[in-house]
Design an enzyme around this catalytic site. Structure first.
Site, mmCIF file in Angstrom:
data_model
loop_
_atom_site.group_PDB
_atom_site.id
_atom_site.type_symbol
_atom_site.label_atom_id
_atom_site.label_comp_id
_atom_site.label_asym_id
_atom_site.label_seq_id
_atom_site.Cartn_x
_atom_site.Cartn_y
_atom_site.Cartn_z
ATOM 1 N N GLU A 1 32.768 20.215 -12.321
ATOM 2 C CA GLU A 1 32.248 19.119 -10.669
ATOM 3 C C GLU A 1 34.071 18.221 -10.802
ATOM 4 O O GLU A 1 34.050 16.491 -11.506
ATOM 5 C CB GLU A 1 31.601 18.262 -11.067
ATOM 6 C CG GLU A 1 30.774 17.761 -12.189
ATOM 7 C CD GLU A 1 29.051 16.861 -11.424
ATOM 8 O OE1 GLU A 1 30.237 16.025 -10.205
ATOM 9 O OE2 GLU A 1 28.677 16.879 -12.134
ATOM 10 N N HIS B 1 29.028 6.157 -7.022
ATOM 11 C CA HIS B 1 28.074 6.379 -7.359
ATOM 12 C C HIS B 1 27.427 6.060 -5.745
ATOM 13 O O HIS B 1 26.562 5.626 -5.362
ATOM 14 C CB HIS B 1 27.609 5.713 -8.400
ATOM 15 C CG HIS B 1 27.131 6.556 -8.911
ATOM 16 N ND1 HIS B 1 27.006 6.224 -10.451
ATOM 17 C CD2 HIS B 1 27.106 8.005 -9.554
ATOM 18 C CE1 HIS B 1 26.610 6.759 -11.071
ATOM 19 N NE2 HIS B 1 26.795 8.612 -10.670
ATOM 20 N N HIS C 1 20.609 15.781 -14.076
ATOM 21 C CA HIS C 1 21.411 15.473 -15.060
ATOM 22 C C HIS C 1 20.078 16.137 -16.336
ATOM 23 O O HIS C 1 19.616 15.225 -16.540
ATOM 24 C CB HIS C 1 21.491 14.280 -15.733
ATOM 25 C CG HIS C 1 22.906 13.793 -14.643
ATOM 26 N ND1 HIS C 1 23.502 12.524 -14.403
ATOM 27 C CD2 HIS C 1 23.679 14.463 -13.304
ATOM 28 C CE1 HIS C 1 24.617 12.293 -13.669
ATOM 29 N NE2 HIS C 1 24.474 13.934 -13.331
ATOM 30 N N ARG D 1 36.113 15.373 -4.517
ATOM 31 C CA ARG D 1 35.258 15.951 -5.967
ATOM 32 C C ARG D 1 35.259 17.832 -5.436
ATOM 33 O O ARG D 1 34.663 18.231 -3.533
ATOM 34 C CB ARG D 1 34.099 15.465 -6.502
ATOM 35 C CG ARG D 1 33.767 16.271 -7.763
ATOM 36 C CD ARG D 1 32.040 14.808 -8.710
ATOM 37 N NE ARG D 1 31.021 14.709 -7.363
ATOM 38 C CZ ARG D 1 31.287 12.930 -7.518
ATOM 39 N NH1 ARG D 1 32.581 11.918 -7.588
ATOM 40 N NH2 ARG D 1 30.344 12.801 -6.417
ATOM 41 N N HIS E 1 35.816 10.446 -15.035
ATOM 42 C CA HIS E 1 34.284 10.892 -15.518
ATOM 43 C C HIS E 1 34.477 12.302 -15.923
ATOM 44 O O HIS E 1 35.659 13.221 -15.959
ATOM 45 C CB HIS E 1 33.226 11.588 -14.412
ATOM 46 C CG HIS E 1 33.463 12.127 -12.752
ATOM 47 N ND1 HIS E 1 33.682 13.354 -13.329
ATOM 48 C CD2 HIS E 1 34.254 11.688 -11.813
ATOM 49 C CE1 HIS E 1 33.486 13.922 -12.027
ATOM 50 N NE2 HIS E 1 34.005 13.153 -11.275
ATOM 51 N N TYR F 1 40.328 10.430 -7.698
ATOM 52 C CA TYR F 1 39.780 9.384 -6.859
ATOM 53 C C TYR F 1 41.042 7.844 -7.302
ATOM 54 O O TYR F 1 41.095 7.708 -8.354
ATOM 55 C CB TYR F 1 38.748 9.022 -7.058
ATOM 56 C CG TYR F 1 37.711 9.777 -7.772
ATOM 57 C CD1 TYR F 1 37.011 10.165 -6.658
ATOM 58 C CD2 TYR F 1 36.857 9.975 -8.819
ATOM 59 C CE1 TYR F 1 35.948 11.416 -7.093
ATOM 60 C CE2 TYR F 1 36.487 11.328 -9.123
ATOM 61 C CZ TYR F 1 35.600 11.671 -8.564
ATOM 62 O OH TYR F 1 34.917 13.001 -8.323
ATOM 63 N N ASP G 1 23.259 20.788 -7.264
ATOM 64 C CA ASP G 1 24.245 19.517 -7.498
ATOM 65 C C ASP G 1 25.649 20.143 -7.208
ATOM 66 O O ASP G 1 26.136 20.566 -7.293
ATOM 67 C CB ASP G 1 24.139 19.149 -8.908
ATOM 68 C CG ASP G 1 25.199 17.452 -9.049
ATOM 69 O OD1 ASP G 1 25.805 17.316 -7.666
ATOM 70 O OD2 ASP G 1 25.065 17.650 -9.663
ATOM 71 N N ASP H 1 0.620 -1.096 -0.226
ATOM 72 C CA ASP H 1 -0.014 0.330 0.136
ATOM 73 C C ASP H 1 0.671 0.834 -0.243
ATOM 74 O O ASP H 1 0.161 2.554 0.273
ATOM 75 C CB ASP H 1 -1.130 -0.263 0.651
ATOM 76 C CG ASP H 1 -2.146 -1.009 1.493
ATOM 77 O OD1 ASP H 1 -2.418 -1.659 -0.184
ATOM 78 O OD2 ASP H 1 -2.762 -1.517 2.117
ATOM 79 N N ASP I 1 28.463 14.729 -1.933
ATOM 80 C CA ASP I 1 27.887 15.655 -3.084
ATOM 81 C C ASP I 1 26.337 15.018 -2.599
ATOM 82 O O ASP I 1 25.617 13.864 -2.757
ATOM 83 C CB ASP I 1 27.697 14.373 -4.391
ATOM 84 C CG ASP I 1 27.042 14.803 -5.543
ATOM 85 O OD1 ASP I 1 26.857 15.351 -5.706
ATOM 86 O OD2 ASP I 1 27.476 14.207 -6.472
ATOM 87 N N GLU J 1 32.523 20.833 -6.699
ATOM 88 C CA GLU J 1 31.383 20.243 -7.744
ATOM 89 C C GLU J 1 31.589 21.521 -7.248
ATOM 90 O O GLU J 1 30.203 22.161 -6.180
ATOM 91 C CB GLU J 1 30.749 19.612 -6.977
ATOM 92 C CG GLU J 1 29.534 19.664 -8.519
ATOM 93 C CD GLU J 1 28.741 18.370 -8.610
ATOM 94 O OE1 GLU J 1 28.197 18.042 -7.857
ATOM 95 O OE2 GLU J 1 27.840 17.810 -9.996
ATOM 96 N N HIS K 1 27.595 18.824 -16.413
ATOM 97 C CA HIS K 1 26.733 18.584 -17.234
ATOM 98 C C HIS K 1 25.393 19.278 -16.944
ATOM 99 O O HIS K 1 25.805 20.168 -16.056
ATOM 100 C CB HIS K 1 25.624 17.354 -17.492
ATOM 101 C CG HIS K 1 25.679 16.871 -15.178
ATOM 102 N ND1 HIS K 1 24.869 17.396 -14.460
ATOM 103 C CD2 HIS K 1 26.354 17.029 -14.220
ATOM 104 C CE1 HIS K 1 25.042 17.879 -12.758
ATOM 105 N NE2 HIS K 1 25.653 16.992 -12.694
HETATM 106 N N1 GLY Z 1 25.101 14.179 -8.268
HETATM 107 C C1 GLY Z 1 24.896 13.605 -9.490
HETATM 108 C C2 GLY Z 1 26.190 14.555 -9.774
HETATM 109 O O1 GLY Z 1 27.410 15.529 -10.485
HETATM 110 O O2 GLY Z 1 26.672 14.487 -11.622
HETATM 111 MN MN MN Z 2 26.718 16.599 -11.171
HETATM 112 MN MN MN Z 3 26.956 15.931 -7.602
#
Ligand code: GLY
Ligand code: MN
Ligand code: MN
Length: 435
Positions: free
Chosen positions: A381, A240, A358, A403, A347, A385, A268, A36, A257, A405, A351
């Site tokens: 960002e 992630h 995103h 990171r 990465h 690592y 973000d 439910d 993050d 960002e 974005h």
């Molecule tokens: N938080 C997702 C990214 O940094 O792309």
């Molecule tokens: Mn991001």
């Molecule tokens: Mn992020």
């Protein structure tokens, strides 16, 4: 967002669609978490962008030039019994008076009404493949019209992808959208600042997550814009990581993050800092490198630059730094050409950001990286690592994940960093944590 803003968007879309066309957008479905219990409902971004209508079980139809109203909203009827349990519904009166629909029809009548709206149209603008059930229903409505062909009923001959037009619109943020994004950013900055202030060795990662998300809610954000990442030690090297379950140890870095969603717009932000509030020499060296790379990338955010320029600038700084620090061997040219830096930076540098974290919008136009233009918003960002156990690099670098960002708006003359409200300078972070 004002009603005029939603109305302006619908008008702009209808102008692009032209006559003899119809656009159809279903609301996000309700999804079941277990028995439910439903997942928190959030309206589909495209649907909300055009309507501001937050309710499920709705379908938005735009028919440019329709005499009896161009904007038809199919939605749930008022229902006293159901509203006692689940809260008020706009109903048809509300759809018209509060949300600006020209016409509102019960969602249960859609099978009877919608085929008539397709009659005599040439083009149907619709995003195929998102909701397979709805795709099927639309095909059913078109097939019904086809059966009427001998009676002279005309069936639309073209299906055009609606997201193409809509996502191009969403890429350029209006002043109202920027205002919402700034609020999301401000709330997120407060949350990250608080996380720095309360962080102590021995705390659990999820306790830091709780501090962040407490601020999100407390300051009026509807939710997190995405699952918060709080990773300390080697967890900071898992891109992630969302378990957020480990105990944070003295001597480790923690990478957060996390961003709030406010009025359907996301922030973000990533920040990285030592759990005990003092950067070690190795942590400081890598941190300064990432910060330099981020600064170089942010400087590339201005009209006339291409989408990829910030990324290239960051990679250049990172590649040189990785060689100088002994993480990589060879020339900068070679490290970039052979993408050796990807061992530690795997990465991309950003974005688009907007209603979706995103966000939508093409990154290339006809095979060329897109030019940055005022009103676009993006993240910058870069990171480094260094997973533990990597025998090719000195042990002092192991398990450091960093990171940094920020969210950046392209302006007429350059850019504005929307998330400047949380520091990323080493001395300021150390001062904040020294309490
Ligand atoms: N938080 C997702 C990214 O940094 O792309
Ligand atoms: Mn991001
Ligand atoms: Mn992020």
């Amino acid at each position: 967002m004002t009603n005029q803003e939603f109305s302006r968007r619908r008008r702009q879309l209808m102008e692009m669609m032209g006559e003899k066309s119809v656009a159809i957008l279903p609301a996000a479905p309700i999804r079941i978490r277990n028995r439910d219990v439903e997942y928190d409902y959030r309206q589909d971004s495209d649907f909300y962008y055009l309507s501001g209508f937050p309710e499920p079980e709705s379908v938005l139809v735009l028919v440019p030039g329709r005499e009896h109203g161009e904007y038809i909203l199919f939605c749930r009827e008022n229902d006293r019994e159901k509203e006692i349990w689940n809260g008020p519904r706009a109903g048809h009166d509300g759809a018209v008076s509060r949300y600006g629909a020209d016409d509102s029809v019960p969602i249960d009548d859609i099978d009877d009404i919608l085929p008539g709206l397709l009659e005599d149209k040439e083009r149907v603008f619709y995003t195929m493949g998102n909701l397979l059930d709805f795709d099927q229903r639309l095909i059913g409505w078109v097939n019904r019209l086809r059966k009427g062909a001998r009676a002279g009923i005309h069936t639309p001959g073209e299906f055009v992808s609606l997201d193409h037009l809509l996502h191009e619109m969403r890429l350029y943020k209006s002043s109202q959208e920027i205002k919402a994004m700034k609020t999301a950013a401000d709330i997120s900055c407060l949350a990250h600042t608080r996380a720095m202030q309360v962080c102590r060795p021995g705390m659990k990662e999820f306790q830091l997550q709780a501090e962040l998300e407490y601020i999100f809610k407390h300051e009026g954000a509807s939710s997190s814009a995405y699952a918060s990442i709080v990773g300390s030690g080697h967890n900071a090297c898992i891109l992630h990581y969302v378990e957020n379950s480990a105990t944070m140890k003295k001597g480790d870095m923690v990478m957060i993050d996390a961003g709030a969603e406010f009025d359907y717009y996301a922030a973000d932000i990533s920040r990285s800092f030592p759990v005990n509030g003092k950067f070690s020499r190795a942590q400081r060296a890598l941190y300064e490198l990432v910060l330099d790379a981020q600064q170089a990338a942010i400087e590339e955010v201005k009209p006339g630059k291409h989408w990829n320029d910030p990324h290239n600038a960051a990679v250049k700084v990172l590649a040189k730094g990785m060689i100088d620090l002994g993480l990589l061997k060879g020339s900068v040219k070679n490290v970039i050409a052979k993408e050796k830096y990807r061992q530690f930076y795997m990465h991309r540098t950003g974005h688009w950001l907007g209603m979706d974290v995103h966000d939508v919008g093409d990154y290339k136009v006809e095979d060329e990286w897109r030019l940055l233009e005022p009103g676009m918003t993006l993240t910058v960002e870069p990171g480094i690592y260094v997973a533990g156990g990597n025998s090719k690099v000195a042990k002092k670098w192991w398990d450091i994940g960093i990171r940094i960002e920020d969210d950046v708006l392209v302006t007429k003359t350059g850019h504005e960093v929307l998330t400047a409200g949380v520091t990323k300078q080493i001395d300021e972070i150390e001062a904040l944590m020294d309490n």
